[in-house]
Design a protein around this motif. Structure first.
Motif, PDB file in Angstrom:
ATOM      1  N   CYS A   1     -38.834  15.409  11.345  1.00  0.00           N
ATOM      2  CA  CYS A   1     -38.760  15.796  12.762  1.00  0.00           C
ATOM      3  C   CYS A   1     -39.661  17.006  12.979  1.00  0.00           C
ATOM      4  O   CYS A   1     -39.844  17.817  12.064  1.00  0.00           O
ATOM      5  N   THR A   2     -40.171  17.131  14.182  1.00  0.00           N
ATOM      6  CA  THR A   2     -40.976  18.311  14.517  1.00  0.00           C
ATOM      7  C   THR A   2     -40.125  19.565  14.314  1.00  0.00           C
ATOM      8  O   THR A   2     -39.016  19.654  14.825  1.00  0.00           O
ATOM      9  N   GLY A   3     -40.662  20.530  13.574  1.00  0.00           N
ATOM     10  CA  GLY A   3     -39.938  21.781  13.330  1.00  0.00           C
ATOM     11  C   GLY A   3     -40.115  22.752  14.497  1.00  0.00           C
ATOM     12  O   GLY A   3     -40.988  22.560  15.348  1.00  0.00           O
TER      13      GLY A   3
ATOM     14  N   TYR B   1     -43.976  27.260  18.583  1.00  0.00           N
ATOM     15  CA  TYR B   1     -44.583  27.296  19.922  1.00  0.00           C
ATOM     16  C   TYR B   1     -46.059  26.955  19.747  1.00  0.00           C
ATOM     17  O   TYR B   1     -46.651  27.180  18.684  1.00  0.00           O
ATOM     18  N   ASP B   2     -46.669  26.419  20.809  1.00  0.00           N
ATOM     19  CA  ASP B   2     -47.980  25.780  20.632  1.00  0.00           C
ATOM     20  C   ASP B   2     -49.126  26.755  20.392  1.00  0.00           C
ATOM     21  O   ASP B   2     -50.129  26.388  19.765  1.00  0.00           O
ATOM     22  N   LEU B   3     -49.004  27.985  20.868  1.00  0.00           N
ATOM     23  CA  LEU B   3     -50.152  28.894  20.723  1.00  0.00           C
ATOM     24  C   LEU B   3     -50.463  29.193  19.251  1.00  0.00           C
ATOM     25  O   LEU B   3     -51.588  29.557  18.916  1.00  0.00           O
TER      26      LEU B   3
ATOM     27  N   SER C   1     -48.379  19.058  28.303  1.00  0.00           N
ATOM     28  CA  SER C   1     -47.624  17.977  28.932  1.00  0.00           C
ATOM     29  C   SER C   1     -47.016  17.138  27.820  1.00  0.00           C
ATOM     30  O   SER C   1     -47.753  16.570  27.005  1.00  0.00           O
ATOM     31  N   TRP C   2     -45.716  17.071  27.781  1.00  0.00           N
ATOM     32  CA  TRP C   2     -45.039  16.174  26.840  1.00  0.00           C
ATOM     33  C   TRP C   2     -44.543  14.988  27.668  1.00  0.00           C
ATOM     34  O   TRP C   2     -43.760  15.157  28.614  1.00  0.00           O
ATOM     35  N   ILE C   3     -45.065  13.824  27.333  1.00  0.00           N
ATOM     36  CA  ILE C   3     -44.789  12.652  28.175  1.00  0.00           C
ATOM     37  C   ILE C   3     -44.094  11.574  27.343  1.00  0.00           C
ATOM     38  O   ILE C   3     -44.684  11.038  26.393  1.00  0.00           O
TER      39      ILE C   3
ATOM     40  N   ILE D   1     -40.487  27.758  22.601  1.00  0.00           N
ATOM     41  CA  ILE D   1     -40.166  27.187  21.280  1.00  0.00           C
ATOM     42  C   ILE D   1     -39.466  25.842  21.451  1.00  0.00           C
ATOM     43  O   ILE D   1     -38.529  25.708  22.251  1.00  0.00           O
ATOM     44  N   HIS D   2     -39.956  24.873  20.691  1.00  0.00           N
ATOM     45  CA  HIS D   2     -39.379  23.535  20.774  1.00  0.00           C
ATOM     46  C   HIS D   2     -39.371  22.872  19.407  1.00  0.00           C
ATOM     47  O   HIS D   2     -40.059  23.331  18.474  1.00  0.00           O
ATOM     48  N   ALA D   3     -38.622  21.780  19.305  1.00  0.00           N
ATOM     49  CA  ALA D   3     -38.489  21.042  18.048  1.00  0.00           C
ATOM     50  C   ALA D   3     -38.076  19.626  18.446  1.00  0.00           C
ATOM     51  O   ALA D   3     -38.077  19.291  19.636  1.00  0.00           O
TER      52      ALA D   3
ATOM     53  N   THR E   1     -38.093   2.403  19.025  1.00  0.00           N
ATOM     54  CA  THR E   1     -39.042   3.398  18.523  1.00  0.00           C
ATOM     55  C   THR E   1     -39.299   4.428  19.615  1.00  0.00           C
ATOM     56  O   THR E   1     -39.539   4.080  20.764  1.00  0.00           O
ATOM     57  N   ARG E   2     -39.250   5.683  19.234  1.00  0.00           N
ATOM     58  CA  ARG E   2     -39.536   6.762  20.185  1.00  0.00           C
ATOM     59  C   ARG E   2     -41.050   6.964  20.206  1.00  0.00           C
ATOM     60  O   ARG E   2     -41.674   7.270  19.190  1.00  0.00           O
ATOM     61  N   LEU E   3     -41.658   6.770  21.389  1.00  0.00           N
ATOM     62  CA  LEU E   3     -43.104   6.940  21.545  1.00  0.00           C
ATOM     63  C   LEU E   3     -43.346   7.997  22.615  1.00  0.00           C
ATOM     64  O   LEU E   3     -42.756   7.951  23.691  1.00  0.00           O
TER      65      LEU E   3
ATOM     66  N   ILE F   1     -50.215  16.478  25.275  1.00  0.00           N
ATOM     67  CA  ILE F   1     -51.607  16.741  25.616  1.00  0.00           C
ATOM     68  C   ILE F   1     -51.677  18.060  26.369  1.00  0.00           C
ATOM     69  O   ILE F   1     -50.694  18.459  27.000  1.00  0.00           O
ATOM     70  N   ARG F   2     -52.835  18.717  26.281  1.00  0.00           N
ATOM     71  CA  ARG F   2     -52.877  20.095  26.768  1.00  0.00           C
ATOM     72  C   ARG F   2     -53.980  20.335  27.797  1.00  0.00           C
ATOM     73  O   ARG F   2     -55.103  19.865  27.604  1.00  0.00           O
ATOM     74  N   TYR F   3     -53.620  21.061  28.830  1.00  0.00           N
ATOM     75  CA  TYR F   3     -54.540  21.338  29.941  1.00  0.00           C
ATOM     76  C   TYR F   3     -54.633  22.844  30.162  1.00  0.00           C
ATOM     77  O   TYR F   3     -53.676  23.577  29.955  1.00  0.00           O
TER      78      TYR F   3
HETATM   79  O1  LIG Z   1     -42.959  15.160  20.191  1.00  0.00           O
HETATM   80  C1  LIG Z   1     -42.731  15.938  19.280  1.00  0.00           C
HETATM   81  O2  LIG Z   1     -41.949  15.682  18.350  1.00  0.00           O
HETATM   82  C2  LIG Z   1     -43.415  17.268  19.255  1.00  0.00           C
HETATM   83  C3  LIG Z   1     -44.204  17.568  20.476  1.00  0.00           C
HETATM   84  C4  LIG Z   1     -44.744  18.938  20.495  1.00  0.00           C
HETATM   85  O3  LIG Z   1     -44.681  19.688  19.568  1.00  0.00           O
HETATM   86  C5  LIG Z   1     -45.372  19.396  21.737  1.00  0.00           C
HETATM   87  O4  LIG Z   1     -45.267  18.710  22.770  1.00  0.00           O
HETATM   88  O5  LIG Z   1     -45.985  20.486  21.735  1.00  0.00           O
END
Ligand SMILES: O=C(O)CCC(=O)C(=O)O
Length: 276
Positions: A124-126, A129-131, A144-146, A234-236, A247-249, A253-255
């Motif tokens: 799983c994503t740990g 933060y993205d920076l 954008s998390w879609i 912060i996310h995970a 299936t989780r899809l 993407i970043r703007y």
């Molecule tokens: O979808 C995930 O498990 C991670 C997504 C992520 O880290 C993000 O959107 O920055």
């Protein structure tokens, strides 16, 4: 609010199900005036925009993904680098939104990530933060998390640490001070000697919630939704335990504004082993 049948697990850690440590993400109406959206984003570090897309646009892309993969026409990374995916990420709904939200010409980072997780996949994503991964550019960046299809809590969607935008800012200020004497290449790297496993803050989401005295926010995402998060939020993610075996899809993407400093390391399509 519904109750959950199974505990939520992330990289072997079971989330504490108390109101102090677990809550629900707050949805936002995508049609609110822009200034209100910006204010909420500043306050919360995220916007969960319900029904942002026409559902068909999302479900068509999901279908295209699975048909292309299962017919053997393309590999996963062929799809990631495909014109169809680029077109999806620059569709007018997204582009016009960012043009207004960012108050300027948008720029989409070419390194666009797609993720799929089968039920039971243990990785799983740990917490991060993205920076951490985009230090060589502006921090006026939006991810954008879609969800590409419905992703109810049981399917292991993104979880956000409440009020962690401020935590990320403070951590980054500390890293900046600690990294000051490193060579330039290493200073911007997520993997330099001052960072931890994979640039992640931790895979132990239970300890993180305790350490920052915060709650993980969970959500039942639906096809058509989009979450925007700040580069400090912060996310995970949690384990996909979907009883229906889906299936989780998703894509992230970043703007940013085209005129702001761009991290050139992200100016290429995502390929395996690009070390970012
Ligand atoms: O979808 C995930 O498990 C991670 C997504 C992520 O880290 C993000 O959107 O920055």
């Amino acid at each position: 609010m519904r109750s959950l049948n199974e505990p939520l697990v992330s990289n072997g850690y079971t989330l504490e199900m108390t109101p102090e440590r677990l809550g629900w993400l707050e949805p936002t109406d995508a049609d609110l005036p822009l200034e209100q959206l910006r204010e909420k984003f500043r306050q919360n570090g995220y916007l969960w925009l319900k029904g942002f897309f026409d559902q068909d646009a999302i479900l068509d892309f999901r279908r295209h993904f699975f048909e292309t993969i299962s017919s053997g026409a393309k590999t996963f990374f062929d799809i990631v680098g495909s014109q169809e995916f680029e077109d999806f990420c620059t569709m007018s709904r997204l582009w016009n939104f960012y043009q207004e939200f960012l108050e300027g010409q948008p720029y989409l980072h070419k390194r666009k990530i797609m993720r799929f997780t089968h039920p039971g996949d243990s990785h799983c994503t740990g917490g991060h933060y993205d920076l951490i991964y985009l230090r060589a550019g502006t921090d006026k960046l939006c991810t954008s998390w879609i969800p590409l299809g419905d992703i109810p809590v049981e399917m292991g969607g993104l979880i956000y640490l409440e009020h962690s935008d401020a935590v990320g800012r403070q951590m980054e200020a500390e890293f900046r001070a600690n990294n000051a004497n490193l060579p330039p290449e290493e200073r911007i790297s997520a993997f330099n000697r001052n960072m931890r496993e994979n640039g992640w803050i931790s895979t132990n989401v239970v300890e993180m919630a305790d350490r920052f005295k915060s709650r993980w926010l969970i959500a039942d995402y639906e096809a058509g939704d989009m979450v925007i998060h700040s580069p400090y939020m912060i996310h995970a993610a949690t384990l996909n335990r979907d009883p229906l075996g889906r299936t989780r899809l998703s894509t992230d993407i970043r703007y940013q504004r085209a005129g702001d400093l761009i991290d050139q390391r992200w100016a290429q399509n995502w390929v395996p082993g690009d070390n970012l």
